[in-house]
Design a protein around this motif. Structure first.
Motif, PDB file in Angstrom:
ATOM      1  N   ASP A  77     -23.975  21.915  -1.610  1.00 17.98           N
ATOM      2  CA  ASP A  77     -23.235  22.413  -0.410  1.00 17.98           C
ATOM      3  C   ASP A  77     -23.445  21.550   0.826  1.00 17.98           C
ATOM      4  O   ASP A  77     -22.598  21.575   1.551  1.00 17.98           O
ATOM      5  CB  ASP A  77     -24.073  23.952  -0.045  1.00 17.98           C
ATOM      6  N   THR A  78     -24.668  20.938   1.123  1.00 16.36           N
ATOM      7  CA  THR A  78     -24.809  19.987   2.098  1.00 16.36           C
ATOM      8  C   THR A  78     -23.718  18.982   2.139  1.00 16.36           C
ATOM      9  O   THR A  78     -23.271  18.705   3.103  1.00 16.36           O
ATOM     10  CB  THR A  78     -26.259  19.544   2.404  1.00 16.36           C
ATOM     11  N   ALA A  79     -23.660  18.161   0.991  1.00 16.74           N
ATOM     12  CA  ALA A  79     -22.703  17.202   1.038  1.00 16.74           C
ATOM     13  C   ALA A  79     -21.450  17.914   1.147  1.00 16.74           C
ATOM     14  O   ALA A  79     -20.555  16.883   1.817  1.00 16.74           O
ATOM     15  CB  ALA A  79     -22.813  16.399  -0.350  1.00 16.74           C
ATOM     16  N   ALA A  80     -21.058  18.812   0.670  1.00 19.71           N
ATOM     17  CA  ALA A  80     -19.616  19.415   0.878  1.00 19.71           C
ATOM     18  C   ALA A  80     -19.390  19.727   2.032  1.00 19.71           C
ATOM     19  O   ALA A  80     -18.323  19.406   2.515  1.00 19.71           O
ATOM     20  CB  ALA A  80     -19.664  20.529  -0.160  1.00 19.71           C
ATOM     21  N   ILE A  81     -20.239  20.433   2.720  1.00 24.15           N
ATOM     22  CA  ILE A  81     -19.813  20.784   4.114  1.00 24.15           C
ATOM     23  C   ILE A  81     -19.938  19.635   5.420  1.00 24.15           C
ATOM     24  O   ILE A  81     -19.154  19.671   6.175  1.00 24.15           O
ATOM     25  CB  ILE A  81     -20.925  21.881   4.781  1.00 24.15           C
ATOM     26  N   LEU A  82     -20.869  18.689   5.236  1.00 22.73           N
ATOM     27  CA  LEU A  82     -21.172  17.703   6.304  1.00 22.73           C
ATOM     28  C   LEU A  82     -20.277  16.563   5.751  1.00 22.73           C
ATOM     29  O   LEU A  82     -19.926  16.000   6.552  1.00 22.73           O
ATOM     30  CB  LEU A  82     -22.730  17.315   6.374  1.00 22.73           C
ATOM     31  N   CYS A  83     -20.010  16.192   4.599  1.00 23.14           N
ATOM     32  CA  CYS A  83     -19.346  15.116   4.240  1.00 23.14           C
ATOM     33  C   CYS A  83     -17.882  15.488   3.683  1.00 23.14           C
ATOM     34  O   CYS A  83     -16.954  15.326   4.522  1.00 23.14           O
ATOM     35  CB  CYS A  83     -20.049  14.319   3.032  1.00 23.14           C
ATOM     36  N   SER A  84     -17.686  15.965   2.659  1.00 18.02           N
ATOM     37  CA  SER A  84     -16.289  16.033   2.094  1.00 18.02           C
ATOM     38  C   SER A  84     -16.432  17.451   0.996  1.00 18.02           C
ATOM     39  O   SER A  84     -16.968  17.054  -0.151  1.00 18.02           O
ATOM     40  CB  SER A  84     -15.668  14.733   1.649  1.00 18.02           C
ATOM     41  N   GLU A  85     -15.774  18.583   1.399  1.00 19.09           N
ATOM     42  CA  GLU A  85     -16.003  19.447   0.051  1.00 19.09           C
ATOM     43  C   GLU A  85     -14.900  19.159  -0.808  1.00 19.09           C
ATOM     44  O   GLU A  85     -15.308  19.367  -2.033  1.00 19.09           O
ATOM     45  CB  GLU A  85     -15.784  20.832   0.969  1.00 19.09           C
ATOM     46  N   PHE A 141     -16.592  28.689   2.121  1.00 13.26           N
ATOM     47  CA  PHE A 141     -15.889  27.502   2.337  1.00 13.26           C
ATOM     48  C   PHE A 141     -15.476  27.051   0.842  1.00 13.26           C
ATOM     49  O   PHE A 141     -14.321  26.664   0.734  1.00 13.26           O
ATOM     50  CB  PHE A 141     -17.033  26.440   2.614  1.00 13.26           C
ATOM     51  N   VAL A 142     -16.099  27.420  -0.248  1.00 18.06           N
ATOM     52  CA  VAL A 142     -15.471  27.260  -1.693  1.00 18.06           C
ATOM     53  C   VAL A 142     -14.226  28.063  -1.762  1.00 18.06           C
ATOM     54  O   VAL A 142     -13.268  27.368  -2.317  1.00 18.06           O
ATOM     55  CB  VAL A 142     -16.536  27.952  -2.825  1.00 18.06           C
ATOM     56  N   ASN A 143     -14.097  29.421  -1.086  1.00 16.75           N
ATOM     57  CA  ASN A 143     -12.699  30.168  -1.340  1.00 16.75           C
ATOM     58  C   ASN A 143     -11.712  29.235  -0.554  1.00 16.75           C
ATOM     59  O   ASN A 143     -10.654  29.166  -0.939  1.00 16.75           O
ATOM     60  CB  ASN A 143     -13.109  31.528  -0.701  1.00 16.75           C
ATOM     61  N   ASP A 144     -12.060  28.793   0.522  1.00 16.36           N
ATOM     62  CA  ASP A 144     -11.032  28.207   1.420  1.00 16.36           C
ATOM     63  C   ASP A 144     -10.495  26.716   0.654  1.00 16.36           C
ATOM     64  O   ASP A 144      -9.398  26.529   0.685  1.00 16.36           O
ATOM     65  CB  ASP A 144     -11.684  27.498   2.752  1.00 16.36           C
ATOM     66  N   TYR A 145     -11.437  26.233  -0.003  1.00 14.79           N
ATOM     67  CA  TYR A 145     -11.229  24.976  -0.787  1.00 14.79           C
ATOM     68  C   TYR A 145     -10.277  25.550  -1.960  1.00 14.79           C
ATOM     69  O   TYR A 145      -9.324  24.889  -2.289  1.00 14.79           O
ATOM     70  CB  TYR A 145     -12.362  24.240  -1.365  1.00 14.79           C
ATOM     71  N   ARG A 146     -10.460  26.454  -2.543  1.00 17.59           N
ATOM     72  CA  ARG A 146      -9.678  26.910  -3.747  1.00 17.59           C
ATOM     73  C   ARG A 146      -8.377  27.354  -3.176  1.00 17.59           C
ATOM     74  O   ARG A 146      -7.477  26.924  -3.977  1.00 17.59           O
ATOM     75  CB  ARG A 146     -10.432  28.170  -4.319  1.00 17.59           C
ATOM     76  N   ASN A 147      -8.304  27.935  -2.191  1.00 19.08           N
ATOM     77  CA  ASN A 147      -6.961  28.562  -1.555  1.00 19.08           C
ATOM     78  C   ASN A 147      -6.068  27.051  -1.156  1.00 19.08           C
ATOM     79  O   ASN A 147      -4.820  27.329  -1.589  1.00 19.08           O
ATOM     80  CB  ASN A 147      -7.090  29.072  -0.176  1.00 19.08           C
ATOM     81  N   ARG A 148      -6.717  26.011  -0.701  1.00 18.07           N
ATOM     82  CA  ARG A 148      -5.992  24.762  -0.333  1.00 18.07           C
ATOM     83  C   ARG A 148      -5.403  24.217  -1.491  1.00 18.07           C
ATOM     84  O   ARG A 148      -4.193  23.704  -1.702  1.00 18.07           O
ATOM     85  CB  ARG A 148      -6.859  23.780   0.649  1.00 18.07           C
ATOM     86  N   ASN A 149      -6.260  24.211  -2.589  1.00 22.25           N
ATOM     87  CA  ASN A 149      -5.678  23.654  -3.890  1.00 22.25           C
ATOM     88  C   ASN A 149      -4.722  24.408  -4.486  1.00 22.25           C
ATOM     89  O   ASN A 149      -3.893  23.745  -5.144  1.00 22.25           O
ATOM     90  CB  ASN A 149      -6.972  23.528  -4.937  1.00 22.25           C
ATOM     91  N   ARG A 150      -4.760  25.859  -4.485  1.00 17.10           N
ATOM     92  CA  ARG A 150      -3.765  26.734  -4.890  1.00 17.10           C
ATOM     93  C   ARG A 150      -2.585  26.233  -4.176  1.00 17.10           C
ATOM     94  O   ARG A 150      -1.344  26.193  -4.874  1.00 17.10           O
ATOM     95  CB  ARG A 150      -3.928  28.102  -4.682  1.00 17.10           C
ATOM     96  N   GLU A 151      -2.282  26.166  -2.969  1.00 13.96           N
ATOM     97  CA  GLU A 151      -1.339  25.622  -2.178  1.00 13.96           C
ATOM     98  C   GLU A 151      -0.423  24.637  -2.357  1.00 13.96           C
ATOM     99  O   GLU A 151       0.612  24.200  -2.460  1.00 13.96           O
ATOM    100  CB  GLU A 151      -1.398  25.767  -0.672  1.00 13.96           C
ATOM    101  N   ARG A 152      -1.408  23.513  -3.047  1.00  6.70           N
ATOM    102  CA  ARG A 152      -1.111  22.107  -3.186  1.00  6.70           C
ATOM    103  C   ARG A 152      -0.397  22.303  -4.549  1.00  6.70           C
ATOM    104  O   ARG A 152       0.543  21.546  -4.806  1.00  6.70           O
ATOM    105  CB  ARG A 152      -2.149  21.258  -3.225  1.00  6.70           C
ATOM    106  N   ASN A 153      -0.791  23.025  -5.369  1.00 12.85           N
ATOM    107  CA  ASN A 153      -0.223  23.234  -6.888  1.00 12.85           C
ATOM    108  C   ASN A 153       0.975  24.176  -6.981  1.00 12.85           C
ATOM    109  O   ASN A 153       1.929  24.442  -7.123  1.00 12.85           O
ATOM    110  CB  ASN A 153      -1.434  23.626  -7.889  1.00 12.85           C
TER     111      ASN A 153
END
Length: 124
Positions: free
Chosen positions: A82-90, A112-124
């Motif tokens: 989580d630290t690497a995901a939030i501070l560097c690159s999720e 944050f994981v939910n936001d990541y999933r939603n962004r990936n869904r929008e791309r696909n």
């Protein structure tokens, strides 16, 4: 102890090696529904062998990566947490987990994981 119960118990095995998963799988009264991977080195780990993971995916198993950060000494999924995901690159952290077939990410930061999933869904 769980195996002695006279019921078919759904269970997620915590595995440090493939043998941990296979040992739990051998118990009659435990119905494995997934594996919680413990990865200390992404470059050299039997749990990340693609043939083994693909077999589990085809059996509709949950492939779980624990993204929680427990400190530098204790790695749940090597340096990906989580630290690497939030501070560097999720996207980098969680995308690598997904690349290995992970279909469940355990986290202290589900928003944050939910936001990541939603962004990936929008791309696909």
């Amino acid at each position: 102890m769980l195996n002695e119960a006279n019921v078919n118990i759904p269970f997620v095995a915590i595995a440090y090696e493939q043998a941990d998963f296979e040992r739990v799988k051998s118990y009659e009264n435990i119905r494995l529904i997934g594996v919680d991977l413990r990865i200390d080195d992404l470059n050299h780990h039997s749990l990340l062998e693609s043939n083994w993971l693909n077999k589990l995916i085809h059996q509709d198993m949950m492939i779980i990566a624990n993204s929680e950060h427990l400190g530098r000494e204790y790695k749940l999924f090597d340096v990906l947490d989580d630290t690497a995901a939030i501070l560097c690159s999720e996207t980098y952290v969680w995308s690598i987990m997904r690349k290995y077939g992970v279909n469940v990410i355990k986290t202290d930061w589900p928003n944050f994981v939910n936001d990541y999933r939603n962004r990936n869904r929008e791309r696909n």
